[in-house]
Design a protein around this motif. Structure first.
Motif, PDB file in Angstrom:
ATOM      1  N   UNK A  31      -5.757   1.035 -10.520  1.00  0.00           N
ATOM      2  CA  UNK A  31      -7.059   1.697 -10.409  1.00  0.00           C
ATOM      3  C   UNK A  31      -6.852   3.182 -10.144  1.00  0.00           C
ATOM      4  N   UNK A  32      -7.789   3.987 -10.593  1.00  0.00           N
ATOM      5  CA  UNK A  32      -7.739   5.432 -10.374  1.00  0.00           C
ATOM      6  C   UNK A  32      -7.687   5.738  -8.872  1.00  0.00           C
ATOM      7  N   UNK A  33      -6.744   6.581  -8.488  1.00  0.00           N
ATOM      8  CA  UNK A  33      -6.568   7.063  -7.111  1.00  0.00           C
ATOM      9  C   UNK A  33      -6.306   5.952  -6.105  1.00  0.00           C
ATOM     10  N   UNK A  34      -5.680   4.875  -6.556  1.00  0.00           N
ATOM     11  CA  UNK A  34      -5.272   3.792  -5.659  1.00  0.00           C
ATOM     12  C   UNK A  34      -3.968   4.215  -4.984  1.00  0.00           C
ATOM     13  N   UNK A  35      -4.050   4.557  -3.716  1.00  0.00           N
ATOM     14  CA  UNK A  35      -2.866   5.048  -2.999  1.00  0.00           C
ATOM     15  C   UNK A  35      -1.802   3.971  -2.818  1.00  0.00           C
ATOM     16  N   UNK A  36      -2.178   2.718  -2.993  1.00  0.00           N
ATOM     17  CA  UNK A  36      -1.211   1.628  -2.833  1.00  0.00           C
ATOM     18  C   UNK A  36      -0.175   1.618  -3.958  1.00  0.00           C
ATOM     19  N   UNK A  37      -0.381   2.414  -4.996  1.00  0.00           N
ATOM     20  CA  UNK A  37       0.602   2.547  -6.075  1.00  0.00           C
ATOM     21  C   UNK A  37       1.857   3.225  -5.539  1.00  0.00           C
ATOM     22  N   UNK A  38       1.695   4.040  -4.518  1.00  0.00           N
ATOM     23  CA  UNK A  38       2.822   4.765  -3.926  1.00  0.00           C
ATOM     24  C   UNK A  38       3.681   3.779  -3.152  1.00  0.00           C
ATOM     25  N   UNK A  39       4.968   3.784  -3.437  1.00  0.00           N
ATOM     26  CA  UNK A  39       5.920   2.899  -2.755  1.00  0.00           C
ATOM     27  C   UNK A  39       5.889   3.178  -1.261  1.00  0.00           C
ATOM     28  N   UNK A  40       5.584   2.148  -0.454  1.00  0.00           N
ATOM     29  CA  UNK A  40       5.541   2.278   0.996  1.00  0.00           C
ATOM     30  C   UNK A  40       4.127   2.346   1.558  1.00  0.00           C
ATOM     31  N   UNK A  41       3.117   2.469   0.698  1.00  0.00           N
ATOM     32  CA  UNK A  41       1.733   2.516   1.172  1.00  0.00           C
ATOM     33  C   UNK A  41       1.051   1.195   0.842  1.00  0.00           C
ATOM     34  N   UNK A  42       0.533   0.572   1.888  1.00  0.00           N
ATOM     35  CA  UNK A  42      -0.222  -0.663   1.725  1.00  0.00           C
ATOM     36  C   UNK A  42      -1.687  -0.421   2.057  1.00  0.00           C
ATOM     37  N   UNK A  43      -2.480  -1.500   2.108  1.00  0.00           N
ATOM     38  CA  UNK A  43      -3.925  -1.344   2.356  1.00  0.00           C
ATOM     39  C   UNK A  43      -4.266  -0.666   3.685  1.00  0.00           C
ATOM     40  N   UNK A  44      -3.517  -0.985   4.749  1.00  0.00           N
ATOM     41  CA  UNK A  44      -3.832  -0.398   6.056  1.00  0.00           C
ATOM     42  C   UNK A  44      -3.488   1.093   6.098  1.00  0.00           C
ATOM     43  N   UNK A  45      -2.356   1.455   5.508  1.00  0.00           N
ATOM     44  CA  UNK A  45      -1.977   2.870   5.470  1.00  0.00           C
ATOM     45  C   UNK A  45      -2.935   3.636   4.555  1.00  0.00           C
TER      46      UNK A  45
END
Length: 185
Positions: free
Chosen positions: A102-116
């Motif tokens: 999805x656009x601007x889904x920060x969870x794409x970044x390795x190490x970032x999950x839903x809580x972060x």
């Protein structure tokens, strides 16, 4: 009103009434109280205009005194484009990661999950572009705001990964994440 039946005296009476109203309006306009703040603002604007005209004359004098070679040697500063964003290509992202992105889904970044991701959203960092412009130190501050349980995370590569995502470099991002498991440099 039928104007054909008006006599000369009626026309004179109408003309006199018009002249009297005009004189009365003129006198009333001249004697009306004036707002002092408008007068001050007008004088301020006149002074500012005078200063700008002097500055323009000074610049023109400097320009005419410079030779063409000096003018040509002066670097021209072109401001960088603002808010230029690569369009999001969901198909290329899906092809690179093997899943829908999805656009601007920060969870794409390795190490970032839903809580972060929620922590970053709480700190007004909501897009890949926002994250790419944040320092690693600021990323660590965001993590620290969540408490001790986020100490194990290393945000050292997050801005760089977010920059790749915001620029649409999906294959490079997927390859980088494959080579650097857990987002470590």
């Amino acid at each position: 009103m039928n104007f054909e039946h008006l006599t000369t005296s009626s026309w004179l009476l109408l003309a006199m009434f018009g002249i009297i109203c005009t004189i009365f309006g003129y006198v009333w306009g001249k004697t009306a109280p004036k707002d002092p703040s408008l007068s001050r603002e007008l004088s301020t604007l006149r002074e500012r205009t005078k200063n700008l005209q002097l500055e323009l004359e000074t610049c023109n004098k400097q320009l005419t005194s410079m030779s063409e070679a000096e003018v040509a040697s002066k670097p021209v500063k072109i401001p960088p484009p603002q808010n230029v964003r690569v369009s999001f290509n969901a198909e290329l992202a899906k092809e690179s990661f093997g899943k829908k992105i999805k656009l601007d889904d920060l969870k794409v970044i390795e190490g970032i999950g839903p809580k972060i991701e929620k922590l970053f959203h709480d700190h007004e960092i909501r897009s890949w572009e926002d994250l790419s412009k944040v320092s690693v130190h600021k990323c660590q501050e965001v993590l620290d705001s969540g408490g001790d349980r986020y100490r194990i995370h290393n945000p050292g590569s997050w801005p760089m990964q977010a920059k790749m995502a915001s620029e649409g470099k999906w294959k490079a991002l997927a390859r980088w994440q494959e080579e650097h498991k857990a987002g470590k440099l």
